[in-house]
Design a protein around this motif. Structure first.
Motif, PDB file in Angstrom:
ATOM      1  N   ALA A  68       0.832  -1.214   0.000  1.00 18.32           N
ATOM      2  CA  ALA A  68       0.000   0.000   0.000  1.00 18.32           C
ATOM      3  C   ALA A  68       0.862   1.257   0.000  1.00 18.32           C
ATOM      4  CB  ALA A  68      -0.948  -0.010   1.197  1.00 18.32           C
ATOM      5  N   VAL A  69       1.893   1.284   0.830  1.00 18.54           N
ATOM      6  CA  VAL A  69       2.751   2.468   0.916  1.00 18.54           C
ATOM      7  C   VAL A  69       3.579   2.618  -0.359  1.00 18.54           C
ATOM      8  CG1 VAL A  69       4.635   3.570   2.192  1.00 18.54           C
ATOM      9  CG2 VAL A  69       2.773   2.443   3.435  1.00 18.54           C
ATOM     10  N   ALA A  70       4.127   1.521  -0.861  1.00 14.70           N
ATOM     11  CA  ALA A  70       4.941   1.578  -2.080  1.00 14.70           C
ATOM     12  C   ALA A  70       4.113   2.017  -3.286  1.00 14.70           C
ATOM     13  CB  ALA A  70       5.576   0.214  -2.346  1.00 14.70           C
ATOM     14  N   SER A  71       2.841   1.659  -3.306  1.00 11.93           N
ATOM     15  CA  SER A  71       1.986   1.995  -4.453  1.00 11.93           C
ATOM     16  C   SER A  71       1.802   3.503  -4.610  1.00 11.93           C
ATOM     17  CB  SER A  71       0.624   1.319  -4.325  1.00 11.93           C
ATOM     18  OG  SER A  71      -0.155   1.939  -3.313  1.00 11.93           O
ATOM     19  N   LEU A  72       2.097   4.266  -3.575  1.00  9.26           N
ATOM     20  CA  LEU A  72       1.995   5.726  -3.667  1.00  9.26           C
ATOM     21  C   LEU A  72       3.122   6.323  -4.501  1.00  9.26           C
ATOM     22  CD1 LEU A  72       1.065   6.498   0.027  1.00  9.26           C
ATOM     23  CD2 LEU A  72      -0.426   6.736  -1.966  1.00  9.26           C
ATOM     24  N   ALA A  73       4.221   5.591  -4.612  1.00 11.38           N
ATOM     25  CA  ALA A  73       5.399   6.032  -5.377  1.00 11.38           C
ATOM     26  C   ALA A  73       5.899   7.398  -4.907  1.00 11.38           C
ATOM     27  CB  ALA A  73       5.084   6.041  -6.876  1.00 11.38           C
ATOM     28  N   ASP A 100       1.099  17.235   2.333  1.00  8.13           N
ATOM     29  CA  ASP A 100       0.492  17.712   1.086  1.00  8.13           C
ATOM     30  C   ASP A 100       0.797  16.777  -0.083  1.00  8.13           C
ATOM     31  OD1 ASP A 100      -0.616  19.878   2.411  1.00  8.13           O
ATOM     32  OD2 ASP A 100       0.979  21.263   1.818  1.00  8.13           O
ATOM     33  N   ASP A 101       2.029  16.245  -0.140  1.00  4.89           N
ATOM     34  CA  ASP A 101       2.374  15.261  -1.175  1.00  4.89           C
ATOM     35  C   ASP A 101       1.458  14.040  -1.062  1.00  4.89           C
ATOM     36  OD1 ASP A 101       4.544  16.820  -2.070  1.00  4.89           O
ATOM     37  OD2 ASP A 101       5.984  15.733  -0.802  1.00  4.89           O
ATOM     38  N   LEU A 102       1.232  13.610   0.166  1.00  4.49           N
ATOM     39  CA  LEU A 102       0.380  12.451   0.410  1.00  4.49           C
ATOM     40  C   LEU A 102      -1.052  12.714  -0.033  1.00  4.49           C
ATOM     41  CD1 LEU A 102      -0.188   9.632   1.562  1.00  4.49           C
ATOM     42  CD2 LEU A 102      -0.454  10.732   3.806  1.00  4.49           C
ATOM     43  N   VAL A 103      -1.585  13.868   0.314  1.00  6.56           N
ATOM     44  CA  VAL A 103      -2.956  14.207  -0.093  1.00  6.56           C
ATOM     45  C   VAL A 103      -3.072  14.170  -1.616  1.00  6.56           C
ATOM     46  CG1 VAL A 103      -4.685  16.061  -0.166  1.00  6.56           C
ATOM     47  CG2 VAL A 103      -3.523  15.514   1.983  1.00  6.56           C
ATOM     48  N   ALA A 146      -1.246  12.496  -3.735  1.00  6.44           N
ATOM     49  CA  ALA A 146      -1.128  11.105  -4.200  1.00  6.44           C
ATOM     50  C   ALA A 146      -2.425  10.330  -3.980  1.00  6.44           C
ATOM     51  CB  ALA A 146       0.042  10.412  -3.493  1.00  6.44           C
ATOM     52  N   VAL A 147      -3.066  10.522  -2.841  1.00  6.67           N
ATOM     53  CA  VAL A 147      -4.334   9.832  -2.564  1.00  6.67           C
ATOM     54  C   VAL A 147      -5.411  10.331  -3.523  1.00  6.67           C
ATOM     55  CG1 VAL A 147      -6.153   9.439  -0.848  1.00  6.67           C
ATOM     56  CG2 VAL A 147      -3.746   9.333  -0.163  1.00  6.67           C
ATOM     57  N   GLN A 148      -5.458  11.646  -3.745  1.00  7.98           N
ATOM     58  CA  GLN A 148      -6.434  12.190  -4.698  1.00  7.98           C
ATOM     59  C   GLN A 148      -6.199  11.632  -6.102  1.00  7.98           C
ATOM     60  OE1 GLN A 148      -7.826  16.528  -3.343  1.00  7.98           O
ATOM     61  NE2 GLN A 148      -5.692  16.485  -3.916  1.00  7.98           N
ATOM     62  N   ASP A 149      -4.949  11.590  -6.526  1.00 11.21           N
ATOM     63  CA  ASP A 149      -4.629  11.049  -7.848  1.00 11.21           C
ATOM     64  C   ASP A 149      -5.032   9.583  -7.954  1.00 11.21           C
ATOM     65  OD1 ASP A 149      -3.594  13.501  -8.573  1.00 11.21           O
ATOM     66  OD2 ASP A 149      -1.488  12.888  -8.386  1.00 11.21           O
ATOM     67  N   ARG A 150      -4.721   8.837  -6.923  1.00 13.55           N
ATOM     68  CA  ARG A 150      -5.038   7.405  -6.939  1.00 13.55           C
ATOM     69  C   ARG A 150      -6.542   7.159  -6.993  1.00 13.55           C
ATOM     70  NH1 ARG A 150      -2.545   2.752  -3.158  1.00 13.55           N
ATOM     71  NH2 ARG A 150      -3.956   1.123  -3.792  1.00 13.55           N
ATOM     72  N   ARG A 151      -7.296   7.917  -6.214  1.00 10.75           N
ATOM     73  CA  ARG A 151      -8.747   7.732  -6.150  1.00 10.75           C
ATOM     74  C   ARG A 151      -9.486   8.571  -7.187  1.00 10.75           C
ATOM     75  NH1 ARG A 151     -11.304   5.063  -2.763  1.00 10.75           N
ATOM     76  NH2 ARG A 151     -12.995   6.563  -2.451  1.00 10.75           N
ATOM     77  N   GLN A 152      -8.758   9.479  -7.838  1.00  7.50           N
ATOM     78  CA  GLN A 152      -9.328  10.380  -8.844  1.00  7.50           C
ATOM     79  C   GLN A 152     -10.544  11.120  -8.301  1.00  7.50           C
ATOM     80  OE1 GLN A 152      -9.658   8.539 -12.679  1.00  7.50           O
ATOM     81  NE2 GLN A 152      -7.497   8.060 -12.706  1.00  7.50           N
ATOM     82  N   ARG A 153     -10.360  11.629  -7.089  1.00  5.00           N
ATOM     83  CA  ARG A 153     -11.409  12.376  -6.394  1.00  5.00           C
ATOM     84  C   ARG A 153     -10.749  13.439  -5.529  1.00  5.00           C
ATOM     85  NH1 ARG A 153     -16.131   9.939  -5.623  1.00  5.00           N
ATOM     86  NH2 ARG A 153     -16.418  10.658  -3.505  1.00  5.00           N
ATOM     87  N   THR A 154     -11.471  14.501  -5.275  1.00  6.13           N
ATOM     88  CA  THR A 154     -11.018  15.505  -4.325  1.00  6.13           C
ATOM     89  C   THR A 154     -11.048  14.890  -2.931  1.00  6.13           C
ATOM     90  OG1 THR A 154     -11.932  17.255  -5.696  1.00  6.13           O
ATOM     91  CG2 THR A 154     -11.520  17.795  -3.393  1.00  6.13           C
ATOM     92  N   ALA A 199      -0.910   3.843   8.526  1.00 10.81           N
ATOM     93  CA  ALA A 199      -0.895   5.197   9.087  1.00 10.81           C
ATOM     94  C   ALA A 199       0.435   5.474   9.785  1.00 10.81           C
ATOM     95  CB  ALA A 199      -2.067   5.385  10.055  1.00 10.81           C
ATOM     96  N   ASP A 200       0.957   4.502  10.516  1.00 14.20           N
ATOM     97  CA  ASP A 200       2.252   4.667  11.194  1.00 14.20           C
ATOM     98  C   ASP A 200       3.372   4.898  10.181  1.00 14.20           C
ATOM     99  OD1 ASP A 200       1.043   4.307  13.658  1.00 14.20           O
ATOM    100  OD2 ASP A 200       1.711   2.220  13.882  1.00 14.20           O
ATOM    101  N   ARG A 201       3.357   4.130   9.092  1.00 16.87           N
ATOM    102  CA  ARG A 201       4.390   4.287   8.060  1.00 16.87           C
ATOM    103  C   ARG A 201       4.294   5.657   7.396  1.00 16.87           C
ATOM    104  NH1 ARG A 201       5.898  -0.477   4.907  1.00 16.87           N
ATOM    105  NH2 ARG A 201       6.376  -2.078   6.421  1.00 16.87           N
ATOM    106  N   LEU A 202       3.060   6.074   7.110  1.00 19.21           N
ATOM    107  CA  LEU A 202       2.862   7.393   6.496  1.00 19.21           C
ATOM    108  C   LEU A 202       3.360   8.492   7.440  1.00 19.21           C
ATOM    109  CD1 LEU A 202      -0.717   6.891   4.995  1.00 19.21           C
ATOM    110  CD2 LEU A 202       1.481   6.750   3.780  1.00 19.21           C
ATOM    111  N   ALA A 203       3.035   8.369   8.715  1.00 17.47           N
ATOM    112  CA  ALA A 203       3.462   9.360   9.703  1.00 17.47           C
ATOM    113  C   ALA A 203       4.983   9.423   9.785  1.00 17.47           C
ATOM    114  CB  ALA A 203       2.859   9.037  11.068  1.00 17.47           C
ATOM    115  N   ALA A 204       5.644   8.285   9.758  1.00 17.41           N
ATOM    116  CA  ALA A 204       7.112   8.252   9.821  1.00 17.41           C
ATOM    117  C   ALA A 204       7.721   8.957   8.616  1.00 17.41           C
ATOM    118  CB  ALA A 204       7.600   6.803   9.909  1.00 17.41           C
ATOM    119  N   SER A 205       7.137   8.762   7.450  1.00 15.15           N
ATOM    120  CA  SER A 205       7.649   9.420   6.244  1.00 15.15           C
ATOM    121  C   SER A 205       7.443  10.927   6.301  1.00 15.15           C
ATOM    122  CB  SER A 205       6.975   8.839   4.999  1.00 15.15           C
ATOM    123  OG  SER A 205       7.349   7.490   4.838  1.00 15.15           O
ATOM    124  N   ILE A 206       6.301  11.348   6.815  1.00 15.55           N
ATOM    125  CA  ILE A 206       6.034  12.780   6.950  1.00 15.55           C
ATOM    126  C   ILE A 206       6.997  13.395   7.976  1.00 15.55           C
ATOM    127  CG2 ILE A 206       4.330  14.470   7.764  1.00 15.55           C
ATOM    128  CD1 ILE A 206       2.189  12.559   6.475  1.00 15.55           C
TER     129      ILE A 206
END
Length: 154
Positions: A10-15, A23-26, A28-36, A132-139
């Protein structure tokens, strides 16, 4: 379910690499889901209410509503946990619409989804919290890298 493999995928799929901003994460999630994607704090909602955050899906956007906390990191974890559910595909087929949640006659599937959040030992919740923990560590890594840069180069 191999949770570690699921989380890593899941984390790697964000590239986004190992370090990125919120903000980068937001984006990426918007792009992946193609939604605001919109994140809103509900000041009247607190930990004592039993729900820290909830992900709602409208016709045009994903909406994450979260409780207030005096800790920025705690609030961020609420939100990242909901992002993790999106990335893991947990909402497929069991989404809550805004209308479902706000109406007094809450449908059974919505109640079930909200109550399931209390089952913190389920594979879905463990995987979401791990993502969520992995995302937080990256941020955090991004914030530390930027601050070190400023310390050295002003």
């Amino acid at each position: 379910m191999n949770i570690e493999q699921t989380v890593s995928t899941a984390v790697a799929s964000l590239a986004l690499g190992n370090v990125f901003t919120f903000d980068d994460l937001v984006r990426a999630v918007q792009d992946r889901r193609q939604r605001t994607l919109r994140v809103v704090e509900l000041a009247d909602l607190g930990d004592h209410d039993g729900i820290c955050a909830v992900w709602l899906i409208t016709e045009s956007e994903d909406l994450v509503l979260h409780a207030h906390s005096d800790s920025v990191l705690h609030r961020q974890q609420f939100v990242l946990h909901e992002f993790a559910h999106m990335l893991l595909g947990h909402g497929q087929g069991d989404e809550c619409s805004v209308e479902d949640v706000l109406l007094p006659d809450i449908p059974a599937h919505t109640r079930g989804r909200l109550l399931a959040r209390q089952d913190l030992d389920s594979d879905r919740e463990i995987a979401a919290e791990s993502v969520a923990d992995r995302l937080a560590a990256s941020i955090r890594g991004s914030a530390l890298a930027e601050s070190r840069y400023l310390e050295i180069f002003g």
